[in-house]
Design a protein around this motif. Structure first.
Motif, PDB file in Angstrom:
ATOM      1  N   ALA B 225       0.836  -1.199   0.000  1.00  0.00           N
ATOM      2  CA  ALA B 225       0.000   0.000   0.000  1.00  0.00           C
ATOM      3  C   ALA B 225       0.875   1.255   0.000  1.00  0.00           C
ATOM      4  CB  ALA B 225      -0.928   0.002   1.217  1.00  0.00           C
ATOM      5  N   SER B 226       1.962   1.230   0.783  1.00  0.00           N
ATOM      6  CA  SER B 226       2.872   2.377   0.824  1.00  0.00           C
ATOM      7  C   SER B 226       3.504   2.610  -0.543  1.00  0.00           C
ATOM      8  CB  SER B 226       3.991   2.143   1.844  1.00  0.00           C
ATOM      9  OG  SER B 226       3.469   1.959   3.119  1.00  0.00           O
ATOM     10  N   GLU B 227       3.895   1.508  -1.182  1.00  0.00           N
ATOM     11  CA  GLU B 227       4.527   1.608  -2.498  1.00  0.00           C
ATOM     12  C   GLU B 227       3.562   2.224  -3.511  1.00  0.00           C
ATOM     13  OE1 GLU B 227       7.565   1.093  -3.183  1.00  0.00           O
ATOM     14  OE2 GLU B 227       7.468   1.204  -5.381  1.00  0.00           O
ATOM     15  N   ARG B 228       2.287   1.770  -3.469  1.00  0.00           N
ATOM     16  CA  ARG B 228       1.269   2.320  -4.373  1.00  0.00           C
ATOM     17  C   ARG B 228       1.125   3.823  -4.161  1.00  0.00           C
ATOM     18  NH1 ARG B 228      -2.267  -2.265  -5.522  1.00  0.00           N
ATOM     19  NH2 ARG B 228      -0.807  -3.451  -6.796  1.00  0.00           N
ATOM     20  N   LEU B 229       1.054   4.200  -2.871  1.00  0.00           N
ATOM     21  CA  LEU B 229       0.884   5.603  -2.512  1.00  0.00           C
ATOM     22  C   LEU B 229       2.074   6.419  -3.021  1.00  0.00           C
ATOM     23  CD1 LEU B 229      -1.119   7.323  -0.899  1.00  0.00           C
ATOM     24  CD2 LEU B 229       0.378   7.058   1.078  1.00  0.00           C
ATOM     25  N   ARG B 230       3.276   5.842  -2.862  1.00  0.00           N
ATOM     26  CA  ARG B 230       4.487   6.527  -3.300  1.00  0.00           C
ATOM     27  C   ARG B 230       4.432   6.792  -4.813  1.00  0.00           C
ATOM     28  NH1 ARG B 230      10.049   5.547  -4.959  1.00  0.00           N
ATOM     29  NH2 ARG B 230       9.409   3.574  -5.851  1.00  0.00           N
ATOM     30  N   LEU B 231       4.016   5.776  -5.570  1.00  0.00           N
ATOM     31  CA  LEU B 231       3.966   5.944  -7.019  1.00  0.00           C
ATOM     32  C   LEU B 231       2.965   7.023  -7.407  1.00  0.00           C
ATOM     33  CD1 LEU B 231       4.192   2.239  -8.191  1.00  0.00           C
ATOM     34  CD2 LEU B 231       5.942   4.023  -8.332  1.00  0.00           C
ATOM     35  N   ARG B 232       1.936   7.166  -6.570  1.00  0.00           N
ATOM     36  CA  ARG B 232       0.927   8.188  -6.846  1.00  0.00           C
ATOM     37  C   ARG B 232       1.445   9.586  -6.572  1.00  0.00           C
ATOM     38  NH1 ARG B 232      -5.116   7.666  -4.905  1.00  0.00           N
ATOM     39  NH2 ARG B 232      -6.005   7.058  -6.895  1.00  0.00           N
ATOM     40  N   ILE B 233       2.155   9.725  -5.439  1.00  0.00           N
ATOM     41  CA  ILE B 233       2.630  11.048  -5.039  1.00  0.00           C
ATOM     42  C   ILE B 233       3.853  11.447  -5.843  1.00  0.00           C
ATOM     43  CG2 ILE B 233       3.400  12.472  -3.115  1.00  0.00           C
ATOM     44  CD1 ILE B 233       2.205  10.488  -1.228  1.00  0.00           C
ATOM     45  N   GLU B 234       4.693  10.454  -6.180  1.00  0.00           N
ATOM     46  CA  GLU B 234       6.014  10.769  -6.698  1.00  0.00           C
ATOM     47  C   GLU B 234       6.032  11.676  -7.918  1.00  0.00           C
ATOM     48  OE1 GLU B 234       8.721   7.494  -7.290  1.00  0.00           O
ATOM     49  OE2 GLU B 234      10.188   8.768  -6.314  1.00  0.00           O
ATOM     50  N   PRO B 235       5.177  11.444  -8.935  1.00  0.00           N
ATOM     51  CA  PRO B 235       5.273  12.313 -10.104  1.00  0.00           C
ATOM     52  C   PRO B 235       5.137  13.788  -9.741  1.00  0.00           C
ATOM     53  CG  PRO B 235       3.835  10.465 -10.543  1.00  0.00           C
ATOM     54  CD  PRO B 235       4.164  10.415  -9.092  1.00  0.00           C
ATOM     55  N   ALA B 236       4.293  14.064  -8.748  1.00  0.00           N
ATOM     56  CA  ALA B 236       4.106  15.451  -8.349  1.00  0.00           C
ATOM     57  C   ALA B 236       5.301  15.956  -7.546  1.00  0.00           C
ATOM     58  CB  ALA B 236       2.838  15.588  -7.513  1.00  0.00           C
ATOM     59  N   ALA B 237       5.900  15.063  -6.765  1.00  0.00           N
ATOM     60  CA  ALA B 237       6.931  15.511  -5.848  1.00  0.00           C
ATOM     61  C   ALA B 237       8.329  15.447  -6.444  1.00  0.00           C
ATOM     62  CB  ALA B 237       6.883  14.664  -4.574  1.00  0.00           C
ATOM     63  N   SER B 238       8.516  14.547  -7.399  1.00  0.00           N
ATOM     64  CA  SER B 238       9.874  14.347  -7.897  1.00  0.00           C
ATOM     65  C   SER B 238      10.298  15.525  -8.773  1.00  0.00           C
ATOM     66  CB  SER B 238       9.957  13.054  -8.696  1.00  0.00           C
ATOM     67  OG  SER B 238       9.368  13.264  -9.954  1.00  0.00           O
ATOM     68  N   PRO B 239      11.618  15.722  -8.881  1.00  0.00           N
ATOM     69  CA  PRO B 239      12.106  16.872  -9.641  1.00  0.00           C
ATOM     70  C   PRO B 239      11.654  16.839 -11.100  1.00  0.00           C
ATOM     71  CG  PRO B 239      13.921  15.463  -8.871  1.00  0.00           C
ATOM     72  CD  PRO B 239      12.673  14.956  -8.259  1.00  0.00           C
TER      73      PRO B 239
END
Lengths: 242, 246, 263
Positions: B225-239
């Motif tokens: 679940a954490s991994e899924r959440l990370r993939l969701r947030i990451e595009p917005a947060a990553s450089p």
């Protein structure tokens, strides 16, 4: 340096010398067990990791799926849980394991811990190797293909030698993490550094023994870190520009 | 099959509700640790990045100690050592200030000790991540903020920190996954989180395989679940997501 | 090196100060917090409502009632019982703790409130095993860590060639005896009998050999552990114990758990 000299130095540093004389040997015995656990599980795990990484990148669906599931399970769950599952889980099936001729392995807490840590570190090392191979420039594989190596040959002669150099640093980190993780073996009666410390504490009820254990682990981790750094520098010296 | 799984049932006869309660405590432990550990990590990273002759080695020492100690040992030391140390320090401070000794025993319960120990560890590992991120923000960014007339603190808060957070995100996400698994070690100090509950259930029912497997699968579910959440947030947060591709 | 050195010295110096400080202020006991393990039936266990129960929990309640103080109970793992007492998490340990010289160096004890020997338990197939140190050479023997049985095994059986395995709880040792990982367990007589007779997997095993109670290793009975500074609490609990012994309340609790006297 003889034992008495060590004790007098330790005493001068503020350690409880009689306590050290009484439990020092036990702690050294524990250090030996910790080193054995790591020395068995990390290299064995590395071999298993090569197979897993290969299956993950090159295997058909029948190989890729199980490899991914194995890596997901062992990377996604705590080592403590894995160890309990293997140790007490095997105890529940001792009759079946006995008739399969495997009970000698599962009967012993040390071998259960070595098995659990091998599977655990194999999953992490496989992910490191997979990442390193996948990130190599595509030209490397094309060149290997052009030479007619075939996939196993390309891995052995072209891809792995380069990927492992890139992976040296994360693999060193994994070795250090494994030294630390091995301390959970103490919960299933293995007398490693942590187990020896718990015995010394229940005998002496002196909190100082936990501080000794801390120093032993810190020294161990620092030594391994330095040796690994030296090794890495040596193996990658041809890549550096003068 | 249903007979095999009966011990996992909810209610008084089964251990299902106890396991879920344990998993919830595991999550609460990790969530309570996260902000404290990240604050320590950022603070230590700034100490290590700065040029103070005192703070810098202190930060390095902190990082080396809590990255080098087995988490299990850190938990033991904090749980048994911290209340005593705090009590003694309090008595010491009272004596030094000439106050009458209050004899107060500083109390640290299992949850607090667990959070403190895990936060010390998370602080050490996340300081690595933060330090790497701070170092990879180009110097020109600071100079630009300077040119705009910002103070050092303003520049850090408005210009540097947002970029650091974006750069650090993937590393911090890894730290979170490790934290989630490390909470299982807190079971050794008798806090009834997931691992502890599985332990009690395994001993009470004599079905260790079933309960440890169930516990492992619950951890796995939280990781996935954490991994899924990370993939969701990451595009917005990553450089890469934040800046237009060049 | 220097950090541990400084820490150890700091803790030591501060401990001396704190001991001075706490000695000065005698406090009146209205509430006594009691720590127990909750995994040692029938002496202490945790019931399905997560409450501590058992012989010594009942006894502690009777003593508190006798002395008109209120009692609070805290469950704590066996290994952490003494550290948590010293850290002030509770004031007294009622957890079947033997009164030994080793422990007396660190904590104080009330008068003994029951006596129990240790004995060996093995699998039924090994019933012919004689539990002498010589005969147990090469065997794997388990005990709960930090108990008098554990110490006896380490000092008498390990030098004679036995492998000693120590467990966090008694129940984990029992599990490994039932699965055949252990050849024998040395444990508290009443706790082992309770397991053999009342549990699902206790049928695997049986008692071998005599009771062991050499005071040099097994101490002077079971007492409640206290911080050394709390002399007034010791007086209060000793007094309460005498009173429940005299009033017959002790015998009533005893009879609830055992058909013979365990005092």
């Amino acid at each position: 340096m003889n034992g008495e000299a060590i004790l007098s130095v330790a005493g001068a540093l503020g350690f409880d010398a009689p306590l050290l004389a009484r439990y020092g040997p036990l702690l050294l015995q524990g250090l030996k067990t910790t080193l054995e656990l790591v020395a068995i599980s990390v290299p064995t795990g590395f071999l298993l990791a090569l197979v897993l990484a290969y299956a993950r990148l090159e295997g058909g669906p029948a190989a890729r799926g199980p490899a991914a599931a194995f890596m997901g399970f062992f990377r996604g769950t705590p080592a403590l849980c894995q160890l309990f599952l293997i140790y007490y889980g095997a105890g529940q099936f001792h009759a079946a394991l006995q008739s399969a001729g495997l009970w000698w392995l599962f009967r012993d807490a040390f071998w259960c811990a070595a098995l659990a840590f091998t599977l655990n570190t194999a999953a992490y090392q496989a992910e490191i190797i997979r990442g390193a191979v996948a990130n190599l420039p595509a030209g490397q594989r094309e060149a290997a293909d052009a030479l007619g190596y075939g996939t196993p040959g390309a891995w052995r002669r072209v891809l792995l030698p380069q990927a492992l150099l890139v992976a040296l640093r994360p693999l060193g980190n994994e070795l250090i993490l494994m030294i630390k993780t091995s301390s959970v073996a103490s919960v299933v009666t293995v007398v490693d550094v942590m187990g020896a410390t718990k015995r010394a504490f229940s005998g002496s009820l002196d909190f100082e023994v936990y501080l000794w254990a801390a120093l032993v682990y810190l020294a161990l981790v620092e030594i391994v870190r330095r040796v690994w750094n030296a090794l890495e520098r040596r193996m990658t010296r041809h890549l550096r520009t003068a | 099959m249903t007979e095999l799984l009966a011990p996992l049932a909810f209610g008084p006869s089964g251990w299902g509700d106890e396991l879920i309660a344990g998993a919830w405590l595991t999550l609460r432990l990790a969530l309570a640790t996260l902000p404290i550990g990240l604050a320590i990590g950022l603070g230590v990273a700034l100490m290590r990045h700065g040029d103070s002759r005192i703070l810098r080695p202190l930060g390095e020492l902190y990082g080396a100690v809590f990255r080098g100690l087995p988490e299990l040992l850190t938990i033991f030391i904090v749980y048994f050592g911290a209340p005593r140390l705090a009590t003694h320090l309090l008595a010491f401070a009272e004596a030094a200030l000439g106050l009458p000794p209050s004899g107060t025993q500083v109390q640290i319960d299992g949850f607090m000790a667990g959070v403190l120990a895990l936060a010390l560890v998370l602080g050490a590992f996340s300081s690595e991540v933060f330090l790497g991120a701070i170092r990879s923000v180009p110097e020109s960014q600071r100079e630009a903020a300077d040119a705009l007339g910002m103070s050092r603190a303003q520049a850090f808060r408005l210009v540097i920190l947002p970029q650091v957070m974006r750069l650090a995100f993937p590393g911090l996400a890894n730290n979170w996954m490790t934290l989630l698994k490390d909470t299982s070690l807190v079971s050794v100090i008798a806090l009834p989180e997931l691992m502890r509950q599985a332990n009690l259930a395994a001993l009470a029912t004599r079905q260790p395989f079933l309960f440890y497997l169930a516990a492992c699968l619950l951890y796995l579910a939280m990781s996935v679940a954490s991994e899924r959440l990370r993939l969701r947030i990451e595009p917005a947060a990553s450089p890469r997501g934040a800046e237009p591709a060049r | 090196m220097s950090i541990a050195n400084v820490l150890a010295r700091l803790v030591f110096a501060a401990a001396a100060l704190a001991a001075l400080a706490s000695g000065a202020a005698a406090k009146e006991w209205k509430t006594i917090r009691i720590g127990s393990e909750g995994a040692y039936p029938p002496f202490n266990l945790i019931d399905s409502n997560r409450q501590l129960q058992g012989f010594e929990i009942d006894l502690a309640k009777a003593i508190c009632a006798e002395e008109k103080v209120s009692c609070e109970f805290v469950a704590q793992d066996w290994e952490g019982l003494i550290p948590a007492l010293l850290a002030g998490k509770y004031d007294a340990i009622f957890a079947s703790m033997s009164i030994t010289d080793e422990r007396r160096k660190v904590i104080a004890f009330t008068d003994k409130y029951y006596t129990s020997p240790s004995l060996f338990v093995t699998a039924r197939e090994n019933a012919s095993l004689q539990p002498t140190p010589e005969a147990m050479s090469g065997k794997t023997i388990g005990a709960q860590t930090g108990t008098v049985s554990a110490r006896y095994l380490q000092e008498v059986y390990a030098p004679a060639g036995a492998e000693v395995k120590l467990y966090v709880t008694q129940d984990e040792a029992n599990l490994d005896l039932a699965s055949g990982r252990l050849d024998a367990i040395l444990g508290d007589k009443f706790v082992m009998l309770n397991w053999l007779e009342k549990s699902a997997d206790g049928g695997c095993c049986q008692v071998v050999g005599p009771d062991f109670s050499d005071p040099k290793y097994f101490g002077d009975g079971i007492g409640a552990g206290l911080r050394k500074g709390d002399a007034d609490l010791k007086a209060l609990l000793d007094n309460g114990l005498k009173a429940v012994r005299a009033s017959g309340e002790y015998d009533r609790i005893n009879a609830k758990y055992f058909p013979f006297s365990i005092y």
